[in-house]
Design an enzyme around this catalytic site. Structure first.
Site, PDB file in Angstrom:
ATOM      1  N   GLU A 391      40.288  36.759  55.179  1.00 37.40           N
ATOM      2  CA  GLU A 391      39.223  37.715  54.873  1.00 37.40           C
ATOM      3  C   GLU A 391      39.032  38.641  56.076  1.00 37.40           C
ATOM      4  O   GLU A 391      38.988  38.173  57.217  1.00 37.40           O
ATOM      5  CB  GLU A 391      37.984  36.884  54.563  1.00 37.40           C
ATOM      6  N   HIS A 476      33.234  26.470  54.730  1.00 37.78           N
ATOM      7  CA  HIS A 476      33.604  25.999  53.388  1.00 37.78           C
ATOM      8  C   HIS A 476      33.829  24.495  53.350  1.00 37.78           C
ATOM      9  O   HIS A 476      34.933  24.040  53.051  1.00 37.78           O
ATOM     10  CB  HIS A 476      34.890  26.686  52.917  1.00 37.78           C
ATOM     11  N   ASN A 512      37.713  31.452  49.003  1.00 40.37           N
ATOM     12  CA  ASN A 512      36.300  31.105  49.172  1.00 40.37           C
ATOM     13  C   ASN A 512      35.840  30.327  47.937  1.00 40.37           C
ATOM     14  O   ASN A 512      36.175  30.678  46.815  1.00 40.37           O
ATOM     15  CB  ASN A 512      35.470  32.380  49.332  1.00 40.37           C
TER      16      ASN A 512
HETATM   17  P1  FAE Z   1      25.186  24.099  48.729  1.00 37.43           P
HETATM   18  O1  FAE Z   1      25.224  25.520  48.294  1.00 37.43           O
HETATM   19  O2  FAE Z   1      25.490  23.784  50.143  1.00 37.43           O
HETATM   20  O3  FAE Z   1      23.746  23.535  48.348  1.00 37.43           O
HETATM   21  C1  FAE Z   1      23.296  22.269  48.729  1.00 37.43           C
HETATM   22  C2  FAE Z   1      21.778  22.304  48.775  1.00 37.43           C
HETATM   23  O4  FAE Z   1      21.287  20.978  48.843  1.00 37.43           O
HETATM   24  C3  FAE Z   1      21.209  23.037  49.985  1.00 37.43           C
HETATM   25  O5  FAE Z   1      20.234  23.948  49.554  1.00 37.43           O
HETATM   26  C4  FAE Z   1      20.609  21.920  50.840  1.00 37.43           C
HETATM   27  O6  FAE Z   1      19.476  22.335  51.588  1.00 37.43           O
HETATM   28  C5  FAE Z   1      20.238  20.901  49.789  1.00 37.43           C
HETATM   29  N1  FAE Z   1      20.209  19.520  50.283  1.00 37.43           N
HETATM   30  C6  FAE Z   1      21.124  18.902  51.033  1.00 37.43           C
HETATM   31  N2  FAE Z   1      20.804  17.611  51.243  1.00 37.43           N
HETATM   32  C7  FAE Z   1      19.601  17.417  50.580  1.00 37.43           C
HETATM   33  C8  FAE Z   1      18.746  16.295  50.422  1.00 37.43           C
HETATM   34  N3  FAE Z   1      19.038  15.100  50.946  1.00 37.43           N
HETATM   35  N4  FAE Z   1      17.606  16.467  49.734  1.00 37.43           N
HETATM   36  C9  FAE Z   1      17.306  17.680  49.183  1.00 37.43           C
HETATM   37  N5  FAE Z   1      18.084  18.762  49.311  1.00 37.43           N
HETATM   38  C10 FAE Z   1      19.234  18.634  49.995  1.00 37.43           C
HETATM   39  O7  FAE Z   1      26.156  23.202  47.835  1.00 37.43           O
HETATM   40  N6  FAE Z   1      31.661  30.753  49.834  1.00 37.43           N
HETATM   41  C11 FAE Z   1      32.218  31.699  49.066  1.00 37.43           C
HETATM   42  O8  FAE Z   1      32.720  31.400  47.973  1.00 37.43           O
HETATM   43  N7  FAE Z   1      32.213  33.020  49.471  1.00 37.43           N
HETATM   44  C12 FAE Z   1      31.704  33.409  50.668  1.00 37.43           C
HETATM   45  O9  FAE Z   1      31.717  34.609  50.995  1.00 37.43           O
HETATM   46  C13 FAE Z   1      31.145  32.415  51.511  1.00 37.43           C
HETATM   47  N8  FAE Z   1      30.630  32.729  52.727  1.00 37.43           N
HETATM   48  C14 FAE Z   1      29.958  31.765  53.450  1.00 37.43           C
HETATM   49  C15 FAE Z   1      29.305  32.129  54.622  1.00 37.43           C
HETATM   50  C16 FAE Z   1      28.526  31.192  55.300  1.00 37.43           C
HETATM   51  C17 FAE Z   1      27.821  31.581  56.573  1.00 37.43           C
HETATM   52  C18 FAE Z   1      28.401  29.866  54.797  1.00 37.43           C
HETATM   53  C19 FAE Z   1      27.559  28.832  55.495  1.00 37.43           C
HETATM   54  C20 FAE Z   1      29.061  29.506  53.637  1.00 37.43           C
HETATM   55  C21 FAE Z   1      29.841  30.443  52.958  1.00 37.43           C
HETATM   56  N9  FAE Z   1      30.477  30.114  51.763  1.00 37.43           N
HETATM   57  C22 FAE Z   1      31.105  31.079  51.023  1.00 37.43           C
HETATM   58  C23 FAE Z   1      30.484  28.725  51.253  1.00 37.43           C
HETATM   59  C24 FAE Z   1      29.554  28.510  50.071  1.00 37.43           C
HETATM   60  O10 FAE Z   1      28.268  29.016  50.342  1.00 37.43           O
HETATM   61  C25 FAE Z   1      29.512  27.001  49.772  1.00 37.43           C
HETATM   62  O11 FAE Z   1      30.823  26.598  49.434  1.00 37.43           O
HETATM   63  C26 FAE Z   1      28.572  26.667  48.628  1.00 37.43           C
HETATM   64  O12 FAE Z   1      27.253  27.067  48.915  1.00 37.43           O
HETATM   65  C27 FAE Z   1      28.591  25.163  48.349  1.00 37.43           C
HETATM   66  O13 FAE Z   1      27.882  24.935  47.159  1.00 37.43           O
HETATM   67  P2  FAE Z   1      27.339  23.504  46.803  1.00 37.43           P
HETATM   68  O14 FAE Z   1      26.813  23.538  45.431  1.00 37.43           O
HETATM   69  O15 FAE Z   1      28.405  22.501  47.121  1.00 37.43           O
END
Ligand code: FAE
Length: 536
Positions: A391, A476, A512
């Site tokens: 990217e 990721h 991503n």
């Molecule tokens: P996620 O979105 O991480 O959600 C988990 C949620 O559970 C969070 O809100 C936590 O606060 C909550 N949580 C965790 N533990 C607990 C608990 N014990 N009790 C209550 N709540 C809890 O999970 N991906 C892309 O496809 N494109 C991009 O451009 C991209 N850029 C990124 C840039 C950054 C800076 C970051 C950090 C990530 C990026 N990602 C990107 C990755 C993407 O956001 C990530 O793969 C997804 O958000 C993961 O989704 P999940 O549903 O696994």
């Protein structure tokens, strides 16, 4: 807020959901929904990220009373500067989840300590970095999870690689039905090619593309959930700036269709879904045919307000790769769910993430004003030895740097493993520095060739220790509860207990990940609703 971020044909249901989110924020309530405490909910969804949001919407549509538990805040209340989120250029306590200092991936600029800031009293900010030996994992905290902090890049993986990574998932159903559904629901759009070619805010992308082509590489336009029509208006100063105001990893105030504007608004709009914020799920016990979860509620400064329990019949874990794996490991190792599979904790990877930067020739400036939303990638995925999808990232510091920054996604066959640490009550990630070496080799093969063709060099001033490559952090995180290994083919880990997030995907995806996490969650909940879930 509503007209700027949503498609014109906003459904009545989404409008109702958005109104519920806004009203809750305005009154400062941490619980969005009926006022009484709920000792029992039919379905409990942990987290509000991609997997969780999909699951809650589909449960709500099916009429299943559903409670979502989110440890972060609902990001909807403006701070003293009138903005909900702070920018990368001027970060404050809203930036990081209980850190004393910002932890941006770049350590320095021109070896100067000007990137990160002290934050004072720790606060429930939006971006967390979970530090393990040799690997720091960035995650979003708040209603919307990673969607609040990510770059919005929304590619669909190459089918051949997807089939290799998840061979037991029906690719016809994914590519024919669930990927298109996920893209539509998430509001994925693509930049207007004329705008990409003419706008100064994508000069950095065009320079990197030109040099990649000179070196014989292909590039690809990457779709995004940031509204490119809004971005064009930003440039004309017709609307408040976000992507052009240095906003991204600490949240975007405008333009981005984060989950609170899409899936979660729709979920709340069903009238069957509520969200409890600043509440962490700590423990899971079996109770009858369902589960009893332990909850810890805090205020935004981290003071514990209340510990309680909530019973449910169906429990869906969407706490992300690290969060879900930690919850299940704790349950298995402390004996509350002793029969969970041995495979929990295995198969973790950072999607081969590696960041690097090059110094361009003086005749190749990258632009002082850069959009924080990436839109191009160098596609070297078909390289048989060093596949990489890199990217082209912005470096939005507000002045000309002649630097090109990249976040490469590489094929790294190494996998890490989580174990439960009884003394800290946390999961430890086992990942050695050597396990990042394949990622660095693939990125180096690509960028060495670009540097040779352009007569340029790497930047050594950005990552601590004069390194040109940083593969000791990832955006990721994937794996920990692999589909078909720790769970059955649809995410079931035990009767009425399901995993629904990035922890299902074995460490690597090639692009991503959030579109894939969303599509897989759609596929799994469709099956679970058809076969497992019975009324309320
Ligand atoms: P996620 O979105 O991480 O959600 C988990 C949620 O559970 C969070 O809100 C936590 O606060 C909550 N949580 C965790 N533990 C607990 C608990 N014990 N009790 C209550 N709540 C809890 O999970 N991906 C892309 O496809 N494109 C991009 O451009 C991209 N850029 C990124 C840039 C950054 C800076 C970051 C950090 C990530 C990026 N990602 C990107 C990755 C993407 O956001 C990530 O793969 C997804 O958000 C993961 O989704 P999940 O549903 O696994």
């Amino acid at each position: 807020m509503i007209s700027e971020n949503l498609p014109s044909a906003m459904t009545r249901r989404r409008f109702a959901g958005l109104t519920a989110l806004t009203a809750a924020a305005a009154t400062g309530l941490t619980r969005i929904g009926p006022a009484a405490a709920t000792p029992y909910t039919t379905a409990l969804v942990v987290g509000t990220g991609y997997g969780a949001a999909v699951t809650a919407l589909r449960l709500g549509e099916a009429g299943v009373p559903t409670t979502m538990i989110e440890m972060g805040q609902q990001w909807n209340i403006p701070g003293p500067d009138g903005k909900v989120f702070c920018s990368t250029l001027n970060p404050d306590r809203r930036s990081m989840w209980f850190h004393r200092r910002t932890e941006a991936p770049l350590d320095t600029f021109l070896w100067l300590d000007v990137v990160n800031r002290d934050l004072g009293t720790p606060y429930a900010g939006v971006l967390d970095r979970i530090d393990y030996p040799n690997m720091d994992v960035y995650v979003g905290r708040g209603v919307g999870g990673g969607s609040l902090v990510n770059g919005g890049m929304a590619p669909t993986p190459q089918r051949a690689y997807f089939e290799k990574v998840l061979p037991n998932v029906d690719a016809d159903a994914m590519y024919g039905r669930y990927f298109p559904l996920a893209r539509r629901m998430l509001g994925v759009n693509t930049i207007d090619p004329r705008y990409l070619e003419r706008s100064p805010v994508y000069q950095y992308a065009r320079v990197s593309r030109k040099l990649a082509h000179q070196a014989g590489f292909r590039t690809a336009v990457v779709p995004n959930v940031y509204d490119f029509a809004y971005l064009e208006q930003e440039e004309r100063n017709a609307v408040p700036r976000s992507a052009l105001a240095g906003e991204v990893i600490y949240g975007n105030n405008h333009g981005k269709k984060s989950l609170d504007k899409t899936y979660l608004a729709d979920a709340l709009g069903t009238g069957n879904v509520t969200i409890r914020t600043l509440t962490r799920v700590t423990t899971i016990h079996r109770q009858g045919a369902g589960y009893l979860v332990g909850l810890e509620q805090i205020d935004a400064t981290g003071t514990v307000l209340r510990r309680s329990e909530l019973a449910c019949r169906y429990l869906f874990l969407g706490a992300g790769s690290v969060g879900t794996t930690e919850l299940l490991l704790r349950a298995r190792e402390t004996g509350t769910l002793p029969d969970l599979p041995d495979a929990i904790g295995t198969g973790w990877g950072g999607n081969g993430n590696v960041m690097t930067a090059r110094a361009n020739q003086l005749w190749d400036p990258t632009g002082a004003l850069q959009s924080t939303i990436p839109t191009l990638a160098i596609d070297n995925w078909d390289d048989p030895v060093h596949p990489a999808f890199a990217e082209i990232a912005p470096l939005p510091v507000g002045l000309e740097t002649w630097a090109s920054l990249y976040l490469a996604i590489t094929v790294n066959p190494e996998r890490g493993r989580f174990t439960y640490n009884h003394s800290t009550d946390r999961a430890d990630l086992h990942w050695s520095a050597g396990q990042s070496a394949p990622s660095i080799r693939s990125a180096k093969a690509l960028f060495d060739r670009i540097n040779r063709a352009a007569g340029t060099t790497y930047r050594y001033d950005l990552f601590a220790g004069n390194r040109a490559f940083a593969a000791d952090f990832c955006y990721h995180p994937l794996g920990g509860c692999l589909l078909g290994e720790a769970t059955d083919p649809y995410g079931r880990v035990a009767p009425n207990l399901y995993v629904t997030d990035g922890s299902l995907i074995p460490g690597s995806l090639g692009v991503n990940p959030f579109v894939t996490i969303t599509a897989l969650a759609e596929r799994n909940i469709a099956r679970v609703l058809a076969t497992d879930v019975k009324g309320s």
